[in-house]
Design a protein around this motif. Structure first.
Motif, short mmCIF file in Angstrom:
data_model
loop_
_atom_site.label_atom_id
_atom_site.label_comp_id
_atom_site.label_asym_id
_atom_site.label_seq_id
_atom_site.Cartn_x
_atom_site.Cartn_y
_atom_site.Cartn_z
N VAL A 155 0.83 -1.21 0.00
CA VAL A 155 0.00 0.00 0.00
C VAL A 155 0.86 1.25 0.00
O VAL A 155 0.61 2.21 -0.73
CB VAL A 155 -0.96 -0.01 1.21
CG1 VAL A 155 -1.69 1.34 1.33
CG2 VAL A 155 -1.97 -1.14 1.09
N ILE A 156 1.90 1.25 0.81
CA ILE A 156 2.83 2.38 0.89
C ILE A 156 3.44 2.67 -0.48
O ILE A 156 3.51 3.82 -0.91
CB ILE A 156 3.92 2.10 1.94
CG1 ILE A 156 3.32 2.19 3.35
CG2 ILE A 156 5.10 3.07 1.80
CD1 ILE A 156 4.19 1.60 4.44
N GLU A 157 3.85 1.60 -1.17
CA GLU A 157 4.44 1.78 -2.50
C GLU A 157 3.41 2.27 -3.50
O GLU A 157 3.67 3.19 -4.29
CB GLU A 157 5.05 0.46 -2.98
CG GLU A 157 5.72 0.56 -4.34
CD GLU A 157 6.36 -0.74 -4.79
OE1 GLU A 157 6.93 -0.75 -5.90
OE2 GLU A 157 6.29 -1.74 -4.04
N LEU A 158 2.23 1.68 -3.47
CA LEU A 158 1.17 2.03 -4.42
C LEU A 158 0.76 3.50 -4.29
O LEU A 158 0.50 4.18 -5.28
CB LEU A 158 -0.05 1.13 -4.20
CG LEU A 158 -1.22 1.30 -5.16
CD1 LEU A 158 -0.83 0.87 -6.57
CD2 LEU A 158 -2.42 0.49 -4.67
N LEU A 159 0.74 3.99 -3.06
CA LEU A 159 0.28 5.36 -2.81
C LEU A 159 1.42 6.37 -2.71
O LEU A 159 1.18 7.55 -2.50
CB LEU A 159 -0.57 5.40 -1.53
CG LEU A 159 -1.83 4.52 -1.53
CD1 LEU A 159 -2.55 4.64 -0.20
CD2 LEU A 159 -2.75 4.88 -2.68
N GLY A 160 2.65 5.89 -2.85
CA GLY A 160 3.80 6.80 -2.83
C GLY A 160 4.00 7.49 -1.50
O GLY A 160 4.38 8.67 -1.45
N LEU A 161 3.79 6.76 -0.41
CA LEU A 161 3.89 7.38 0.92
C LEU A 161 5.37 7.57 1.30
O LEU A 161 6.16 6.64 1.21
CB LEU A 161 3.19 6.52 1.96
CG LEU A 161 1.68 6.33 1.79
CD1 LEU A 161 1.13 5.51 2.94
CD2 LEU A 161 0.98 7.66 1.69
N PRO A 162 5.72 8.76 1.77
CA PRO A 162 7.11 9.02 2.18
C PRO A 162 7.39 8.47 3.57
O PRO A 162 6.49 7.96 4.26
CB PRO A 162 7.19 10.54 2.17
CG PRO A 162 5.80 10.97 2.52
CD PRO A 162 4.88 9.96 1.88
N LYS A 163 8.65 8.59 4.03
CA LYS A 163 9.01 8.17 5.37
C LYS A 163 8.19 8.94 6.40
O LYS A 163 7.70 10.05 6.13
CB LYS A 163 10.50 8.39 5.61
CG LYS A 163 10.94 9.84 5.48
CD LYS A 163 12.45 9.96 5.60
CE LYS A 163 12.91 11.42 5.41
NZ LYS A 163 14.38 11.55 5.52
N LYS A 173 2.24 -8.00 9.45
CA LYS A 173 3.23 -7.24 8.67
C LYS A 173 3.37 -5.79 9.13
O LYS A 173 4.27 -5.09 8.70
CB LYS A 173 2.86 -7.27 7.19
CG LYS A 173 2.84 -8.66 6.58
CD LYS A 173 2.43 -8.60 5.11
CE LYS A 173 2.35 -9.98 4.48
NZ LYS A 173 1.92 -9.91 3.06
N VAL A 174 2.49 -5.36 10.01
CA VAL A 174 2.48 -3.95 10.42
C VAL A 174 3.76 -3.55 11.13
O VAL A 174 4.35 -2.51 10.83
CB VAL A 174 1.25 -3.66 11.32
CG1 VAL A 174 1.40 -2.30 12.00
CG2 VAL A 174 -0.03 -3.69 10.50
N LYS A 175 4.21 -4.36 12.07
CA LYS A 175 5.37 -3.99 12.90
C LYS A 175 6.59 -3.66 12.05
O LYS A 175 7.23 -2.60 12.22
CB LYS A 175 5.68 -5.10 13.88
CG LYS A 175 6.80 -4.76 14.85
CD LYS A 175 7.03 -5.88 15.85
CE LYS A 175 8.16 -5.53 16.82
NZ LYS A 175 8.39 -6.61 17.81
N ASP A 176 6.94 -4.55 11.12
CA ASP A 176 8.13 -4.32 10.29
C ASP A 176 7.93 -3.15 9.35
O ASP A 176 8.85 -2.36 9.10
CB ASP A 176 8.47 -5.58 9.50
CG ASP A 176 9.04 -6.69 10.37
OD1 ASP A 176 9.44 -6.39 11.52
OD2 ASP A 176 9.09 -7.85 9.92
N ALA A 177 6.71 -3.01 8.81
CA ALA A 177 6.43 -1.92 7.87
C ALA A 177 6.52 -0.57 8.57
O ALA A 177 7.02 0.40 8.01
CB ALA A 177 5.07 -2.11 7.23
N VAL A 178 6.02 -0.50 9.79
CA VAL A 178 6.11 0.73 10.57
C VAL A 178 7.58 1.12 10.78
O VAL A 178 7.96 2.28 10.60
CB VAL A 178 5.38 0.57 11.93
CG1 VAL A 178 5.76 1.68 12.89
CG2 VAL A 178 3.88 0.58 11.73
N ALA A 179 8.39 0.14 11.14
CA ALA A 179 9.81 0.39 11.37
C ALA A 179 10.51 0.88 10.09
O ALA A 179 11.35 1.79 10.13
CB ALA A 179 10.50 -0.86 11.90
N LYS A 180 10.15 0.28 8.96
CA LYS A 180 10.76 0.69 7.68
C LYS A 180 10.40 2.12 7.30
O LYS A 180 11.12 2.77 6.56
CB LYS A 180 10.35 -0.27 6.58
CG LYS A 180 11.03 -1.65 6.68
CD LYS A 180 10.62 -2.56 5.53
CE LYS A 180 11.32 -3.90 5.65
NZ LYS A 180 10.92 -4.84 4.57
#
Length: 246
Positions: free
Chosen positions: A144-152, A233-240
């Motif tokens: 989702v982050i990639e699809l929507l182009g979400l920044p850090k 998958k939330v925990k690792d994605a949040v950290a990234k």
């Protein structure tokens, strides 16, 4: 009782929508209502992405757990916890942001998103539209982050399907009011006593709407779900994304 309270108390999730577009003006009114809500320190730790593109909605419908109404409804809103904007403010002032490195930041951002979501639901329903929140936006967060182009320093927290209802749907019972409202302190005895009553009410509700074979009472349903971390998958994605919960 005023009209706003009547609308709020009549809420129900809508999963079937008419093949009818929602004008940009109405979507803007909904999002402006969300933006007007209170937020922590006026940091405004939330942003909303409006998705209308058919292929993008189809992909999101897949990512959130194959919930087809995300693709079929005219508009899908994604509510983002947003510490990128405040990070940029820190870059401008030279005052380094660290709030995103602590659980307090995630809590503040989550509250801001929740308030914005609630306002959006009320605003949409006041305009004759139907909605259903989609927590499954966190099921495959990196995609989702990639699809929507979400920044850090941002994270997709929840989605909201918006459209004209094809049916009114059924209003689901809530837990007994006296176990929701507490006077002065939390009343554990009332909550403990309420669970059997609510399970019985849910059993009757499911039987009345013909879904007793497909679904079960509140205790069993929540226990089945909460015996595991259902979006692991939330925990690792949040950290990234540079967000921490130390």
């Amino acid at each position: 009782m005023n009209n706003t309270i009547d609308i709020i108390k009549d809420h129900r999730s809508i999963r079937q929508y008419l093949d009818k577009d929602v004008p940009n003006e109405l979507i803007d009114d909904i999002i402006k209502s969300a933006q007007a809500m209170p937020n922590s320190i006026n940091g405004q730790q939330a942003s909303v992405i409006v998705v209308r593109d058919k292929k993008k909605k189809e992909k999101l419908a897949e990512l959130v757990g194959n919930q087809e109404y995300v693709a079929k409804a005219p508009v899908f809103l994604v509510f983002v916890m947003d510490f990128y904007r405040t990070y940029l403010a820190g870059e401008k002032t030279g005052l380094k942001q660290v709030i995103h490195e602590d659980i307090e930041g995630i809590l503040a951002g989550s509250v801001d998103v929740g308030i914005a979501l609630g306002a959006s639901v009320v605003a949409a329903e006041s305009l004759g539209l139907g909605t259903v929140p989609i927590g499954g936006i966190r099921k495959n967060p990196e995609e989702v982050i990639e699809l929507l182009g979400l920044p850090k320093y941002t994270f997709p927290m929840v989605g909201l399907v918006v459209g004209y209802p094809a049916d009114k749907s059924h209003k689901k019972p809530r837990v007994p009011f006296d176990s929701f409202k507490h006077e002065e302190s939390y009343d554990t005895k009332v909550v403990e006593a309420s669970i059997n009553d609510y399970d019985e009410e849910m059993n009757k509700y499911l039987k009345d709407i013909g879904r007793s074979e497909q679904e079960t009472n509140w205790s069993t349903l929540t226990s089945r779900i909460y015996q595991s971390v259902y979006y692991p998958k939330v925990k690792d994605a949040v950290a990234k994304q540079g967000l921490k919960s130390k």
